[in-house]
Design a protein around this motif. Structure first.
Motif, PDB file in Angstrom:
ATOM      1  N   SER A   6       1.260  15.347  -1.313  1.00 19.70           N
ATOM      2  CA  SER A   6       1.617  15.972   0.111  1.00 19.70           C
ATOM      3  C   SER A   6       2.771  15.499   0.945  1.00 19.70           C
ATOM      4  CB  SER A   6       0.141  15.991   0.937  1.00 19.70           C
ATOM      5  OG  SER A   6       0.473  16.573   2.104  1.00 19.70           O
ATOM      6  N   ILE A   7       3.567  16.388   1.239  1.00 21.91           N
ATOM      7  CA  ILE A   7       4.876  16.021   2.037  1.00 21.91           C
ATOM      8  C   ILE A   7       4.216  15.471   3.145  1.00 21.91           C
ATOM      9  CG2 ILE A   7       6.735  16.906   3.216  1.00 21.91           C
ATOM     10  CD1 ILE A   7       7.061  19.093   1.251  1.00 21.91           C
ATOM     11  N   ASN A   8       3.338  15.656   3.773  1.00 26.05           N
ATOM     12  CA  ASN A   8       2.857  15.249   5.247  1.00 26.05           C
ATOM     13  C   ASN A   8       2.202  13.920   5.109  1.00 26.05           C
ATOM     14  OD1 ASN A   8       1.600  18.438   5.840  1.00 26.05           O
ATOM     15  ND2 ASN A   8       3.461  17.521   6.521  1.00 26.05           N
ATOM     16  N   ASP A   9       2.348  13.256   3.891  1.00 23.45           N
ATOM     17  CA  ASP A   9       1.719  11.768   3.635  1.00 23.45           C
ATOM     18  C   ASP A   9       2.809  10.725   3.473  1.00 23.45           C
ATOM     19  OD1 ASP A   9      -1.143  12.454   3.954  1.00 23.45           O
ATOM     20  OD2 ASP A   9      -1.273  12.715   1.549  1.00 23.45           O
ATOM     21  N   ALA A  66       6.849  13.171  -8.545  1.00 17.67           N
ATOM     22  CA  ALA A  66       6.057  12.054  -9.091  1.00 17.67           C
ATOM     23  C   ALA A  66       5.853  11.118  -8.016  1.00 17.67           C
ATOM     24  CB  ALA A  66       6.877  11.672  -9.991  1.00 17.67           C
ATOM     25  N   ALA A  67       4.777  10.128  -8.252  1.00 19.59           N
ATOM     26  CA  ALA A  67       4.525   9.255  -7.369  1.00 19.59           C
ATOM     27  C   ALA A  67       4.022   7.932  -8.020  1.00 19.59           C
ATOM     28  CB  ALA A  67       3.686   9.486  -6.165  1.00 19.59           C
ATOM     29  N   ILE A  68       4.487   6.457  -7.442  1.00 19.06           N
ATOM     30  CA  ILE A  68       4.074   5.391  -7.894  1.00 19.06           C
ATOM     31  C   ILE A  68       3.766   4.411  -6.640  1.00 19.06           C
ATOM     32  CG2 ILE A  68       6.494   4.472  -7.921  1.00 19.06           C
ATOM     33  CD1 ILE A  68       5.553   3.198 -10.929  1.00 19.06           C
ATOM     34  N   LYS A  69       2.937   3.217  -6.877  1.00 21.49           N
ATOM     35  CA  LYS A  69       2.822   2.291  -5.929  1.00 21.49           C
ATOM     36  C   LYS A  69       3.609   1.020  -6.252  1.00 21.49           C
ATOM     37  CE  LYS A  69      -1.148   3.527  -3.064  1.00 21.49           C
ATOM     38  NZ  LYS A  69      -2.280   2.881  -2.625  1.00 21.49           N
ATOM     39  N   GLY A  77       5.260   6.406   1.862  1.00 21.87           N
ATOM     40  CA  GLY A  77       4.169   6.849   2.768  1.00 21.87           C
ATOM     41  C   GLY A  77       3.032   5.755   2.875  1.00 21.87           C
ATOM     42  N   HIS A  78       2.637   5.374   3.775  1.00 17.64           N
ATOM     43  CA  HIS A  78       1.685   4.217   4.064  1.00 17.64           C
ATOM     44  C   HIS A  78       0.217   4.799   3.774  1.00 17.64           C
ATOM     45  CE1 HIS A  78       0.540   0.391   6.388  1.00 17.64           C
ATOM     46  NE2 HIS A  78       0.112   0.512   5.148  1.00 17.64           N
ATOM     47  N   VAL A  79       0.033   4.881   2.602  1.00 15.70           N
ATOM     48  CA  VAL A  79      -1.383   5.565   2.079  1.00 15.70           C
ATOM     49  C   VAL A  79      -2.202   4.666   1.046  1.00 15.70           C
ATOM     50  CG1 VAL A  79      -0.903   7.729   2.938  1.00 15.70           C
ATOM     51  CG2 VAL A  79      -0.293   7.148   0.489  1.00 15.70           C
ATOM     52  N   TRP A  80      -3.164   4.809   1.003  1.00 15.01           N
ATOM     53  CA  TRP A  80      -3.977   3.829  -0.093  1.00 15.01           C
ATOM     54  C   TRP A  80      -4.092   4.651  -1.639  1.00 15.01           C
ATOM     55  CZ3 TRP A  80      -4.250  -0.944   0.198  1.00 15.01           C
ATOM     56  CH2 TRP A  80      -4.552  -1.774   1.501  1.00 15.01           C
ATOM     57  N   SER A  84       0.868  -1.109  -0.106  1.00 11.44           N
ATOM     58  CA  SER A  84       0.023   0.024  -0.052  1.00 11.44           C
ATOM     59  C   SER A  84       0.955   1.329   0.039  1.00 11.44           C
ATOM     60  CB  SER A  84      -1.174   0.116   1.350  1.00 11.44           C
ATOM     61  OG  SER A  84      -0.149   0.044   2.378  1.00 11.44           O
ATOM     62  N   TYR A  85       2.087   1.338   0.074  1.00 10.07           N
ATOM     63  CA  TYR A  85       2.957   2.392   0.180  1.00 10.07           C
ATOM     64  C   TYR A  85       2.914   2.859  -1.083  1.00 10.07           C
ATOM     65  CZ  TYR A  85       5.664   1.673   4.515  1.00 10.07           C
ATOM     66  OH  TYR A  85       6.123   1.518   5.913  1.00 10.07           O
ATOM     67  N   ALA A  86       2.865   4.443  -0.993  1.00  8.44           N
ATOM     68  CA  ALA A  86       3.168   5.225  -2.140  1.00  8.44           C
ATOM     69  C   ALA A  86       4.638   5.748  -2.068  1.00  8.44           C
ATOM     70  CB  ALA A  86       2.296   6.641  -2.176  1.00  8.44           C
ATOM     71  N   MET A  87       5.118   5.589  -3.274  1.00  8.73           N
ATOM     72  CA  MET A  87       6.794   5.999  -3.446  1.00  8.73           C
ATOM     73  C   MET A  87       6.714   7.111  -4.074  1.00  8.73           C
ATOM     74  SD  MET A  87       8.283   3.465  -1.719  1.00  8.73           S
ATOM     75  CE  MET A  87       9.829   3.917  -2.302  1.00  8.73           C
TER      76      MET A  87
END
Length: 124
Positions: A107-110, A49-52, A99-102, A31-34
Protein backbone atom coordinates in the motif's frame (compact mmCIF):
# COMPACT_ATOMS: atom_id res chain seq x y z
CA UNK A 1 14.36 11.47 9.04
CA UNK A 2 15.25 9.06 6.23
CA UNK A 3 16.77 9.96 2.87
CA UNK A 4 16.56 7.58 -0.09
CA UNK A 5 18.50 7.76 -3.36
CA UNK A 6 17.83 5.40 -6.27
CA UNK A 7 20.35 4.54 -8.97
CA UNK A 8 20.97 1.96 -11.68
CA UNK A 9 18.25 2.86 -14.15
CA UNK A 10 18.85 3.07 -17.87
CA UNK A 11 18.01 1.68 -21.29
CA UNK A 12 17.90 -2.08 -21.81
CA UNK A 13 16.60 -4.38 -24.56
CA UNK A 14 13.65 -6.68 -23.98
CA UNK A 15 14.79 -9.89 -22.31
CA UNK A 16 17.70 -8.17 -20.61
CA UNK A 17 18.43 -7.52 -16.94
CA UNK A 18 19.02 -4.52 -14.73
CA UNK A 19 19.75 -4.02 -11.03
CA UNK A 20 18.50 -0.96 -9.20
CA UNK A 21 19.96 0.30 -5.92
CA UNK A 22 18.39 2.33 -3.13
CA UNK A 23 20.84 3.90 -0.69
CA UNK A 24 19.30 4.89 2.66
CA UNK A 25 20.74 7.45 5.07
CA UNK A 26 19.67 9.24 8.24
CA UNK A 27 17.61 7.55 10.93
CA UNK A 28 16.69 4.02 9.99
CA UNK A 29 14.57 1.55 11.94
CA UNK A 30 14.65 -2.22 12.07
CA UNK A 31 10.87 -2.21 11.68
CA UNK A 32 10.91 -0.25 8.41
CA UNK A 33 9.50 -1.89 5.34
CA UNK A 34 11.55 -0.97 2.27
CA UNK A 35 9.46 -0.95 -0.86
CA UNK A 36 9.91 -0.58 -4.59
CA UNK A 37 7.19 1.08 -6.64
CA UNK A 38 6.98 2.12 -10.27
CA UNK A 39 5.01 4.57 -12.34
CA UNK A 40 4.62 4.22 -16.09
CA UNK A 41 3.51 7.09 -18.35
CA UNK A 42 -0.21 7.72 -17.90
CA UNK A 43 -0.47 5.10 -15.14
CA UNK A 44 -0.93 5.15 -11.37
CA UNK A 45 2.03 4.37 -9.15
CA UNK A 46 2.04 0.64 -8.41
CA UNK A 47 3.74 -1.70 -5.95
CA UNK A 48 6.64 -3.87 -7.09
CA UNK A 49 8.37 -5.51 -4.10
CA UNK A 50 9.23 -5.03 -0.41
CA UNK A 51 11.75 -6.20 2.19
CA UNK A 52 12.78 -5.39 5.78
CA UNK A 53 16.25 -4.78 7.24
CA UNK A 54 16.10 -8.01 9.22
CA UNK A 55 14.46 -11.39 8.86
CA UNK A 56 13.81 -13.37 5.70
CA UNK A 57 10.46 -12.06 4.46
CA UNK A 58 9.94 -10.56 1.03
CA UNK A 59 6.76 -9.52 -0.74
CA UNK A 60 6.10 -9.15 -4.46
CA UNK A 61 3.36 -8.04 -6.77
CA UNK A 62 1.87 -11.25 -8.19
CA UNK A 63 2.50 -10.23 -11.78
CA UNK A 64 6.22 -9.68 -11.15
CA UNK A 65 7.13 -12.56 -8.86
CA UNK A 66 9.64 -14.81 -10.59
CA UNK A 67 11.23 -12.07 -12.69
CA UNK A 68 12.07 -9.50 -10.01
CA UNK A 69 14.03 -10.11 -6.81
CA UNK A 70 14.46 -7.70 -3.89
CA UNK A 71 17.49 -7.98 -1.60
CA UNK A 72 19.54 -5.91 0.84
CA UNK A 73 23.05 -5.15 2.07
CA UNK A 74 22.76 -4.04 5.68
CA UNK A 75 26.40 -2.88 5.93
CA UNK A 76 25.79 -0.47 3.04
CA UNK A 77 22.21 0.32 4.13
CA UNK A 78 21.23 -0.38 0.55
CA UNK A 79 18.28 -2.24 -0.94
CA UNK A 80 18.40 -3.73 -4.43
CA UNK A 81 15.90 -4.70 -7.08
CA UNK A 82 17.16 -7.28 -9.57
CA UNK A 83 15.02 -7.22 -12.70
CA UNK A 84 15.30 -10.08 -15.20
CA UNK A 85 13.52 -10.95 -18.45
CA UNK A 86 12.52 -7.34 -18.83
CA UNK A 87 9.58 -6.43 -21.04
CA UNK A 88 8.63 -3.12 -22.67
CA UNK A 89 5.70 -3.01 -20.21
CA UNK A 90 8.26 -2.67 -17.39
CA UNK A 91 9.22 0.78 -18.66
CA UNK A 92 8.60 3.23 -15.81
CA UNK A 93 10.16 5.47 -13.21
CA UNK A 94 11.10 3.22 -10.30
CA UNK A 95 10.88 4.59 -6.75
CA UNK A 96 12.30 3.39 -3.46
CA UNK A 97 10.22 4.01 -0.32
CA UNK A 98 10.39 3.40 3.44
CA UNK A 99 7.52 2.87 5.88
CA UNK A 100 7.57 2.43 9.66
CA UNK A 101 5.36 -0.65 9.80
CA UNK A 102 5.65 -4.14 11.28
CA UNK A 103 4.50 -6.06 8.24
CA UNK A 104 5.38 -5.97 4.58
CA UNK A 105 2.84 -4.05 2.57
CA UNK A 106 2.16 -2.97 -0.98
CA UNK A 107 0.00 0.00 0.00
CA UNK A 108 1.37 3.39 -1.05
CA UNK A 109 -0.17 5.00 2.05
CA UNK A 110 1.99 2.84 4.35
CA UNK A 111 5.22 4.42 3.10
CA UNK A 112 6.35 7.75 4.52
CA UNK A 113 9.64 8.45 2.75
CA UNK A 114 10.35 8.40 -0.98
CA UNK A 115 13.33 8.75 -3.27
CA UNK A 116 13.35 10.81 -6.47
CA UNK A 117 13.10 7.80 -8.76
CA UNK A 118 15.23 6.31 -11.51
CA UNK A 119 14.09 5.82 -15.11
CA UNK A 120 14.01 2.32 -16.59
CA UNK A 121 13.32 2.03 -20.31
CA UNK A 122 12.94 -1.36 -22.00
CA UNK A 123 13.09 -1.34 -25.80
CA UNK A 124 11.26 -3.89 -27.95
Amino acid sequence: QVQLVESGGGLVQAGGSLRLSCAASGRTFNSYAMGWFRQAPGKEREFVAAIKWSGSSTYYADSLKGRFTVSRDNAKTTVYLQMNSLKPEDTAVYYCAAGHVWRLTGSINDYDYWGQGTQVTVSS
